[in-house]
Scaffold this motif. Sequence first.
Motif, PDB file in Angstrom:
ATOM      1  N   VAL A  99       0.856  -1.191   0.000  1.00  0.00           N
ATOM      2  CA  VAL A  99       0.000   0.000   0.000  1.00  0.00           C
ATOM      3  C   VAL A  99       0.896   1.247   0.000  1.00  0.00           C
ATOM      4  O   VAL A  99       1.823   1.359   0.810  1.00  0.00           O
ATOM      5  N   CYS A 100       0.596   2.152  -0.907  1.00  0.00           N
ATOM      6  CA  CYS A 100       1.497   3.281  -1.198  1.00  0.00           C
ATOM      7  C   CYS A 100       2.001   4.001   0.058  1.00  0.00           C
ATOM      8  O   CYS A 100       3.204   4.231   0.195  1.00  0.00           O
ATOM      9  N   HIS A 101       1.117   4.328   0.973  1.00  0.00           N
ATOM     10  CA  HIS A 101       1.544   5.152   2.117  1.00  0.00           C
ATOM     11  C   HIS A 101       2.490   4.395   3.045  1.00  0.00           C
ATOM     12  O   HIS A 101       3.447   4.954   3.565  1.00  0.00           O
ATOM     13  N   SER A 121      -5.655  10.820  -1.052  1.00  0.00           N
ATOM     14  CA  SER A 121      -6.029  11.681   0.075  1.00  0.00           C
ATOM     15  C   SER A 121      -5.318  11.315   1.377  1.00  0.00           C
ATOM     16  O   SER A 121      -5.147  12.164   2.246  1.00  0.00           O
ATOM     17  N   HIS A 122      -4.874  10.066   1.514  1.00  0.00           N
ATOM     18  CA  HIS A 122      -4.213   9.681   2.769  1.00  0.00           C
ATOM     19  C   HIS A 122      -2.699   9.879   2.755  1.00  0.00           C
ATOM     20  O   HIS A 122      -1.980   9.357   3.619  1.00  0.00           O
ATOM     21  N   THR A 123      -2.233  10.670   1.809  1.00  0.00           N
ATOM     22  CA  THR A 123      -0.817  11.058   1.768  1.00  0.00           C
ATOM     23  C   THR A 123      -0.419  11.750   3.081  1.00  0.00           C
ATOM     24  O   THR A 123       0.751  11.752   3.473  1.00  0.00           O
ATOM     25  N   SER A 379      -9.974   0.055   8.502  1.00  0.00           N
ATOM     26  CA  SER A 379      -9.565   1.108   7.568  1.00  0.00           C
ATOM     27  C   SER A 379     -10.100   2.461   8.033  1.00  0.00           C
ATOM     28  O   SER A 379     -10.465   2.622   9.196  1.00  0.00           O
ATOM     29  N   ASN A 380     -10.157   3.420   7.133  1.00  0.00           N
ATOM     30  CA  ASN A 380     -10.421   4.794   7.561  1.00  0.00           C
ATOM     31  C   ASN A 380     -11.728   5.413   7.087  1.00  0.00           C
ATOM     32  O   ASN A 380     -12.022   6.561   7.419  1.00  0.00           O
ATOM     33  N   ARG A 381     -12.483   4.720   6.256  1.00  0.00           N
ATOM     34  CA  ARG A 381     -13.713   5.324   5.725  1.00  0.00           C
ATOM     35  C   ARG A 381     -14.845   4.316   5.740  1.00  0.00           C
ATOM     36  O   ARG A 381     -14.648   3.155   5.369  1.00  0.00           O
TER      37      ARG A 381
HETATM   38  S1  SF4 Z   1      -7.444   4.379   2.358  1.00  0.00           S
HETATM   39 FE1  SF4 Z   1      -7.695   2.306   1.598  1.00  0.00          FE
HETATM   40  S2  SF4 Z   1      -7.903   2.538  -0.618  1.00  0.00           S
HETATM   41 FE2  SF4 Z   1      -7.010   4.456   0.163  1.00  0.00          FE
HETATM   42  S3  SF4 Z   1      -4.772   4.144   0.035  1.00  0.00           S
HETATM   43 FE3  SF4 Z   1      -5.394   3.490   2.086  1.00  0.00          FE
HETATM   44  S4  SF4 Z   1      -5.734   1.272   1.928  1.00  0.00           S
HETATM   45 FE4  SF4 Z   1      -5.733   2.120  -0.143  1.00  0.00          FE
END
Ligand code: SF4
Length: 417
Positions: A99-101, A121-123, A379-381
Amino acid sequence: MSATIVEKIFSQHCKRPIRAGRVVMVPVDAAMIHDITGPLAIRVFGEMGGERVFDPERIIMLFDHQVPADSIPAAENHVFMRRFADEQGIRNYDLREGVCHQVVMEKGKAAPGEIVVGTDSHTCTYGAAGAFATGIGSTDMGFVLKFGALYFRVPESILLEIDGTFGRRVGAKDLILSLAGDIGADGATYMALEFTGRAIREMDMAGRMTCANMAIEMGAKAGIVPPDATTWGYVTERRAIEPFDLASDPDASYRERRHYDVTDLAPQVAVPHNVDNVVDVTEVAGTRIDQVFIGSCTNGRYEDLEEAAEVLGSADRFAESVRVIVIPASRTEYLKALRAGLIERFVEAGALVEAPCCGPCMGGAFGLLAPGEVSLSTSNRNFRGRQGSTAASVYLSSPATAAASALYGEITDPREV
Ligand code: SF4
Ligand SMILES: CC(C)[C@H](C(=O)O)[C@@H](O)C(=O)O
C-alpha cells in the motif's frame, strides 16, 4: 517572529519567512502516484509538454488499489504506468511492494521538514515522519511531475495536545476516531493538525501513522507529529540524514488549541455511514457482523496484526459466521508477521490472508459486501457503498476491536476478551 512547524517547513523551502494564509510556489521533496490516479497524472504531464520528469529519484510509483489487476482496464493502467516508469527511469523499487503510504514511509521517502505530495487523500500519513504531506489531484500532479513544484496556500494549524496514557487494548485508532467524532468530518478543513502531548510522545511510529493518516477525515490538509527521538530513530534507519530540531515555537499562532486526555478513553467505533459518527464500543456491542477486515494504510502494519493476534490469543477459530480478511500493508510488514508466526495463527483461525494491497478498503478489488451485510473494518472510511453495496453497512475500529468482534461474530469490546 514565532511560527508553527508547518510555517517553518514552508519558510525553509521558500528561503524566507512564510506564514499561514500566504500562497507560495514551493519545490516538493517527493511525489507519489499509484495505479488509480497515476495514469491521469501521466497524461496531464504529457499534455503539458512534459518530456522528462523533474527527478526520477523523487518520484514513487506503486500499484496497490487494484493488484493483481482485477479488470482489463486495471491491467491496461498497470501496463501504461510500467512503460512510463521504464521510459523515465523511475526505479525506486518494485511497483508491487504494498500500500502506497506504508511503502513511502518504510522506504524512508518522507523525512522531517520535507514537503511530500501524493495523488491520494491519505498522503497525510507521512506527517508521522514530521513531513508536511498532502494529497493532491492528478492534474496538479501532472504539473509536479514536470516541474517538481506546486502552489500551496500555507494552512493554519490546530494544536492537539493529547495527554494521559491509554488503557488496556485502547490505542491510536481509538484516539483518532474519537478526535474525528469530536472535531467532525469538516472541522479542520484546509488546516494542519499538529499532534502533541504525552500520549503522542509515547506512541510508536505505527500509531502515529494511524493518527496522521486520518487527518484528512476531518478535512485537514495535513497532520503532523513534530519529530522526536522516535521519529529520528525510524527515519535514520531508512536513509542517511542527520537529525535536527524542528518544532513549533511555544507562542506560535494557532487557529485553535484543543486538549484531550486518553486515560479514560474507551475503544471507539465509527458507525455507518460517516467517519465522524463515533461512539464507545459499548454502545454498539452485540451488533451482528458478516465480515471483518484487518488491514489498509491505517491499520495494516505489523503492530496492528500483533494487536489482533494478541486478542485472538489461544482461541481455535474466529466465529464461523464471519469472513475475516487480513491484509498486511506491505511486503515488509507481511514478512515480519510471517516470521513472527502471526500469519500462521490467522490462517489457522480461519482468516483469509491476502497479499499486500488496499483490498476491501475501497471496495475496489475484492471483499465486497452484499446488500444488508455488515462489515467491521480497521480502515479509515465507512461511507455508504465504500465496501460494496450501498445497502451494506461499514463500521470502523481498531485491530483489537476487530479481532475481538471476529471471535464472537458481533461487535465486541476487546477489553472483555
Ligand atoms: S485508504 Fe484504503 S484505498 Fe485508500 S490508500 Fe489506504 S488502503 Fe488504499
Ligand atoms: C483512489 C484514491 C484516489 C482514494 C483516495 O484518494 O483516498 C483511495 O485511496 C481512498 O482511500 O479512497
